[in-house]
Design a protein around this motif. Structure first.
Motif, mmCIF file in Angstrom:
data_model
loop_
_atom_site.group_PDB
_atom_site.id
_atom_site.type_symbol
_atom_site.label_atom_id
_atom_site.label_comp_id
_atom_site.label_asym_id
_atom_site.label_seq_id
_atom_site.Cartn_x
_atom_site.Cartn_y
_atom_site.Cartn_z
ATOM 1 N N ARG A 45 0.848 -1.184 0.000
ATOM 2 C CA ARG A 45 0.000 0.000 0.000
ATOM 3 C C ARG A 45 0.889 1.241 0.000
ATOM 4 N N GLU A 46 0.519 2.235 -0.815
ATOM 5 C CA GLU A 46 1.317 3.452 -0.900
ATOM 6 C C GLU A 46 0.441 4.692 -0.737
ATOM 7 N N LEU A 47 1.056 5.739 -0.189
ATOM 8 C CA LEU A 47 0.357 6.998 -0.007
ATOM 9 C C LEU A 47 0.267 7.723 -1.345
ATOM 10 N N VAL A 48 -0.950 8.078 -1.730
ATOM 11 C CA VAL A 48 -1.170 8.766 -2.999
ATOM 12 C C VAL A 48 -1.228 10.282 -2.792
ATOM 13 N N ALA A 49 -1.992 10.715 -1.792
ATOM 14 C CA ALA A 49 -2.149 12.149 -1.550
ATOM 15 C C ALA A 49 -2.616 12.361 -0.123
ATOM 16 N N ILE A 50 -2.231 13.493 0.446
ATOM 17 C CA ILE A 50 -2.612 13.812 1.815
ATOM 18 C C ILE A 50 -2.945 15.294 1.902
ATOM 19 N N ILE A 51 -3.916 15.627 2.767
ATOM 20 C CA ILE A 51 -4.306 17.016 2.965
ATOM 21 C C ILE A 51 -4.477 17.265 4.456
ATOM 22 N N THR A 52 -3.896 18.358 4.947
ATOM 23 C CA THR A 52 -4.020 18.693 6.361
ATOM 24 C C THR A 52 -5.340 19.418 6.608
ATOM 25 N N ASP A 53 -5.669 19.632 7.879
ATOM 26 C CA ASP A 53 -6.897 20.356 8.183
ATOM 27 C C ASP A 53 -6.794 21.814 7.742
ATOM 28 N N GLY A 54 -5.579 22.286 7.522
ATOM 29 C CA GLY A 54 -5.372 23.639 7.027
ATOM 30 C C GLY A 54 -5.377 23.746 5.517
ATOM 31 N N GLY A 55 -5.432 22.602 4.840
ATOM 32 C CA GLY A 55 -5.504 22.609 3.383
ATOM 33 C C GLY A 55 -4.189 22.380 2.659
ATOM 34 N N SER A 56 -3.107 22.166 3.380
ATOM 35 C CA SER A 56 -1.836 21.857 2.719
ATOM 36 C C SER A 56 -1.887 20.452 2.147
ATOM 37 N N THR A 57 -1.277 20.284 0.982
ATOM 38 C CA THR A 57 -1.350 18.995 0.295
ATOM 39 C C THR A 57 0.029 18.484 -0.081
ATOM 40 N N ASN A 58 0.079 17.171 -0.291
ATOM 41 C CA ASN A 58 1.293 16.536 -0.775
ATOM 42 C C ASN A 58 0.880 15.323 -1.594
ATOM 43 N N TYR A 59 1.670 15.009 -2.630
ATOM 44 C CA TYR A 59 1.295 13.959 -3.569
ATOM 45 C C TYR A 59 2.450 13.014 -3.860
ATOM 46 N N LEU A 60 2.090 11.777 -4.205
ATOM 47 C CA LEU A 60 3.026 10.822 -4.777
ATOM 48 C C LEU A 60 3.530 11.418 -6.095
ATOM 49 N N ASP A 61 4.823 11.301 -6.348
ATOM 50 C CA ASP A 61 5.393 11.935 -7.540
ATOM 51 C C ASP A 61 4.671 11.537 -8.822
ATOM 52 N N SER A 62 4.294 10.274 -8.935
ATOM 53 C CA SER A 62 3.719 9.782 -10.189
ATOM 54 C C SER A 62 2.315 10.321 -10.461
ATOM 55 N N VAL A 63 1.674 10.939 -9.476
ATOM 56 C CA VAL A 63 0.319 11.467 -9.694
ATOM 57 C C VAL A 63 0.282 12.988 -9.706
#
Length: 121
Positions: A45-63
């Motif tokens: 299992r891999e992390l695809v995307a994440i969002i904080t309660d403040g709206g900051s985001t981070n993504y898997l490079d391939s997406v």
């Protein structure tokens, strides 16, 4: 009791789009990070995307540039808009969230049941 319920998976041709939703329900005081993971057959299992309660985001490079994570805090819901889908995006997509059930309690981590995304070539 807290539940995460995903919807929006399905079968799509390469280049197509899908929008996943995940709604949290139950006794909820506050939700911190919300995320989408995926697991392809035979892979971890891999992390695809994440969002904080403040709206900051981070993504898997391939997406990056193809997927967008967003959330509606009033509805306790997180979304994943997936565009330009590729066969390698195929897998079971899981919603994940850190949730506090009371205003003075600790956060606990919750998972949804998963929704299948299949991208045909």
């Amino acid at each position: 009791q807290v539940q995460l319920v995903e919807s929006g998976g399905g079968l799509v041709q390469a280049g197509g789009s899908l929008r996943l939703s995940c709604a949290a329900s139950g006794s909820i005081a506050r939700i911190a990070d919300m995320a989408w993971y995926r697991q392809a057959p035979g892979k971890q299992r891999e992390l695809v995307a994440i969002i904080t309660d403040g709206g900051s985001t981070n993504y898997l490079d391939s997406v990056k540039g193809r997927f967008t994570i967003s959330r509606d805090n009033a509805k306790n819901t997180v979304y994943l808009q997936m565009n330009s889908l590729r066969p390698e995006d195929t897998g079971v997509y899981y919603c994940n969230a850190n949730i506090r059930r009371t205003y003075v309690g600790n956060y606990s981590n919750y998972w949804g049941q998963g929704t299948q995304v299949t991208v045909s070539s």
